[in-house]
Design an enzyme around this catalytic site. Structure first.
Site, PDB file in Angstrom:
ATOM      1  N   ASP A  62     -88.787  20.394   7.759  1.00 49.09           N
ATOM      2  CA  ASP A  62     -88.862  21.791   8.211  1.00 49.09           C
ATOM      3  C   ASP A  62     -87.751  22.217   9.169  1.00 49.09           C
ATOM      4  O   ASP A  62     -87.434  21.483  10.118  1.00 49.09           O
ATOM      5  CB  ASP A  62     -90.176  22.033   8.978  1.00 49.09           C
ATOM      6  CG  ASP A  62     -91.366  21.385   8.333  1.00 49.09           C
ATOM      7  OD1 ASP A  62     -91.255  20.862   7.211  1.00 49.09           O
ATOM      8  OD2 ASP A  62     -92.442  21.396   8.972  1.00 49.09           O
TER       9      ASP A  62
HETATM   10  N1  DQQ Z   1     -94.116  19.257   8.494  1.00 43.71           N
HETATM   11  C1  DQQ Z   1     -95.199  20.046   7.984  1.00 43.71           C
HETATM   12  C2  DQQ Z   1     -95.780  20.628   9.219  1.00 43.71           C
HETATM   13  C3  DQQ Z   1     -95.668  19.516  10.200  1.00 43.71           C
HETATM   14  C4  DQQ Z   1     -94.353  18.918   9.862  1.00 43.71           C
HETATM   15  C5  DQQ Z   1     -94.742  21.073   6.991  1.00 43.71           C
HETATM   16  C6  DQQ Z   1     -94.316  17.426  10.012  1.00 43.71           C
HETATM   17  O1  DQQ Z   1     -97.107  21.050   9.062  1.00 43.71           O
HETATM   18  O2  DQQ Z   1     -95.701  19.967  11.540  1.00 43.71           O
HETATM   19  O3  DQQ Z   1     -93.779  20.557   6.108  1.00 43.71           O
HETATM   20  O4  DQQ Z   1     -93.053  16.926   9.672  1.00 43.71           O
END
Ligand code: DQQ
Length: 581
Positions: A62
């Protein structure tokens, strides 16, 4: 124009002092093992991108806390420093840029150092507090593997790159507990906060209760003490599974300009985006925000399978920020584009994950959907330009566009249709565009289409990714023609281990009144396509084995329908390499 409450300015000035006191209460973390390594991936790397953001190696997911501060753009991102696959130990990588195109790496900004994040530093957002002071709210995985929310602030506000971040001593600020009945494994990804006219900050956090997704709302008057609101900002009416990375922001009616997240007013609509963990796709809704009741009312009812998406290909865990770098006023969208290769291949190549090119995002003049377009700055990478004069592409023909670096290119094409007689009638039961694109891929001959681009294609067309349109006759008097946009990865690679799912979207455009345009940003293993000036976007990851690098990759225009199509514009550019980390 949207207005912020007048007295809010007063609050801003008061709070400005408070920020410094807040920072005093932060605990200092010292870097050691995390110093920026001068590493690179080794060996043959035909799939690394030349102008899409990625770290030198390892796993990235992300985008976190994107922001502009003092003329410098910051991008943080979920990063596994130890492997090319995801691990719960992810940290916040950090890079900065003055143009959103070329990026300088910095030491990781946030990594486990407190009880409240010792098992991982997950996604979150930045909020610029009064006085221009940014703070980060992020999810930490604590000693008991619970998801909790933490606060961090820059160690030194006079460092333009904000290279070091300190954490609030009294983290976590928010915990799941028996009183609030929030499940400890479904409580993550705080959004950018917005300030209401009552002087309280609001933030939403992704969650689920009994399989129903929800964006839980919290309020605070000092950014430290947060109380859960009586109701979530919005919640699902059926089993959707977990909602990750919620984003909530205002957009202007009939203007492509962006506004600050805390702005409100009569000429403003609201967008709620959530990332559905199950699918995984980023869905959004346009609607009204009632600041007194603190609820969001979507224009078209609850989320459903047919709800609007930012991108109908690969694009997840996205996040926007307001960019007011003089003279700009725009909202920018970042999104993570995962690999479509196997984990084994990712480990072999030593990396995984890229970020899509940042996109300007605004409300379409219809008010019914958003429009996205790659930031203007990406055009600074355009090199050699190829222009084709107007020509008719007869049914069943393929035309090569030569003279450019086809593995690294920006292509814009516009089509003109003068005769709609051969358009096939769309079966009324065919309501899912992705399914239609899979059943009628680029090789299936049609009436009006398929026509479009064959990108990352090998010379003998053993490999190609097809991005194309089909036009159907609608089945009622209100919808005369239905425009379908597809990205077909079936023949993108001779390697059978990749996910080659076909993607599709309906495009809200009248092909009788308007020319149908398509833009594709091609970058070795990613093809980002924008239909009808950004009304529909489809991003694909592909791994050709023959059509690699500029010597072996080709670009073609094709028409596999029986009706001739006019090409009113074809402009294509070789793209230069950006400085990315
Ligand atoms: N990636 C997810 C989120 C979390 C993060 C979404 C963990 O919900 O916080 O891709 O790497």
């Amino acid at each position: 124009m949207a207005v912020s409450c007048i007295w809010l300015m007063f609050f801003f000035s008061l709070f400005g002092h408070g920020v410094l006191e807040l920072v005093e209460a932060f605990h200092h973390v010292y870097l050691n093992v995390h110093q920026t390594a001068q590493y690179s991936t080794s060996g043959n790397q035909p799939y690394r991108t030349s102008y899409h953001f990625q770290p030198p190696k390892n796993w990235m997911n992300d985008p976190n806390g994107p922001m502009l501060r003092l003329g410098i753009y910051h991008l943080f991102y979920q990063y596994n420093p130890k492997a090319a696959v995801w691990g719960s130990n992810v940290i916040w990588g950090h890079s900065t840029s003055t143009d959103l195109v070329n990026w300088t790496p910095h030491d990781p900004a946030i990594y486990p150092s407190q009880q409240s994040d010792i098992n991982g530093c997950w996604s979150g957002s930045t909020t610029i507090l009064p006085g221009g002071h940014p703070v980060i709210l992020y999810t930490g995985i604590d000693t008991e593997n619970r998801q909790v929310q933490n606060l961090a602030a820059p160690k030194n506000f006079s460092d333009p790159f904000l290279r070091e971040w300190v954490k609030f001593k009294h983290n976590p600020l928010l915990t799941p507990n028996s009183k609030n009945k929030i499940n400890a494994t479904y409580f993550r990804d705080p959004s950018t906060a917005w300030l209401g006219c009552d002087g309280n900050w609001r933030v939403i956090i992704g969650s689920q209760k009994k399989e129903r997704g929800l964006a839980i709302l919290f309020k605070s008057n000092d950014f430290v003490h947060w109380e859960e609101a009586e109701k979530p900002l919005y919640s699902a009416n059926k089993d959707t599974g977990m909602w990750e990375c919620p984003d909530f922001y205002p957009v202007l009616i009939k203007s492509a300009l962006g506004i600050d997240t805390s702005s409100n007013g009569p000429d403003v609509r609201y967008v709620l985006k959530v990332s559905f963990f199950r699918t995984p796709h980023d869905y959004y809704m346009i609607g009204t925000y009632n600041p007194d009741k603190d609820i969001f009312i979507p224009d078209n009812g609850p989320f459903k399978d047919s709800s609007l998406r930012y991108d109908y290909g690969k694009f997840y865990a996205s996040k926007t920020f307001f960019d007011n770098k003089y003279p700009l006023h725009r909202r920018i969208l970042w999104g993570w584009v995962n690999e479509s290769s196997s984990a084994i291949d990712d480990i072999k190549k030593g990396w995984s994950g890229v970020q899509a090119i940042p996109r300007s995002i605004w409300l379409d003049k219809s008010g019914k959907q958003l429009v996205q377009w790659p930031i203007k700055e990406i055009e600074t990478l355009r090199g050699t330009q190829i222009e084709l004069p107007y020509q008719v592409l007869s049914g069943g023909s393929v035309l090569e566009v030569s003279g450019l670096t086809a593995a690294q290119a920006d292509v814009v094409i516009s089509f003109e249709i003068s005769d709609f007689i051969k358009a096939e009638v769309l079966d009324p039961s065919w309501t899912n565009p992705q399914v239609i694109c899979s059943r009628k891929d680029a090789s299936v001959k049609g009436g009006l289409g398929p026509f479009g681009l064959l990108v990352l294609a090998s010379e003998g067309l053993q490999e190609y990714t097809a991005v194309f349109y089909r036009i159907f006759k609608g089945h009622n008097k209100y919808v005369k023609y239905v425009v379908l946009m597809c990205s077909d990865q079936n023949r993108s690679s001779l390697n059978q281990d990749n996910d080659k799912t076909t993607y599709g979207a309906f495009v809200d455009v009248d092909p009788v009144q308007e020319k149908l345009s398509l833009r594709s940003l091609i970058d070795h293993s990613i093809v980002e396509s924008f239909g009808a000036e950004g009304k529909a976007c489809i991003t694909a990851r592909v791994y050709p084995t023959l059509a690699i690098n500029d010597a072996e990759a080709h670009l073609y225009v094709f028409n596999n329908g029986t009706e001739n199509i006019g090409i009113t514009r074809l402009s294509a550019w070789s793209m230069k390499k950006a400085q990315i980390n």
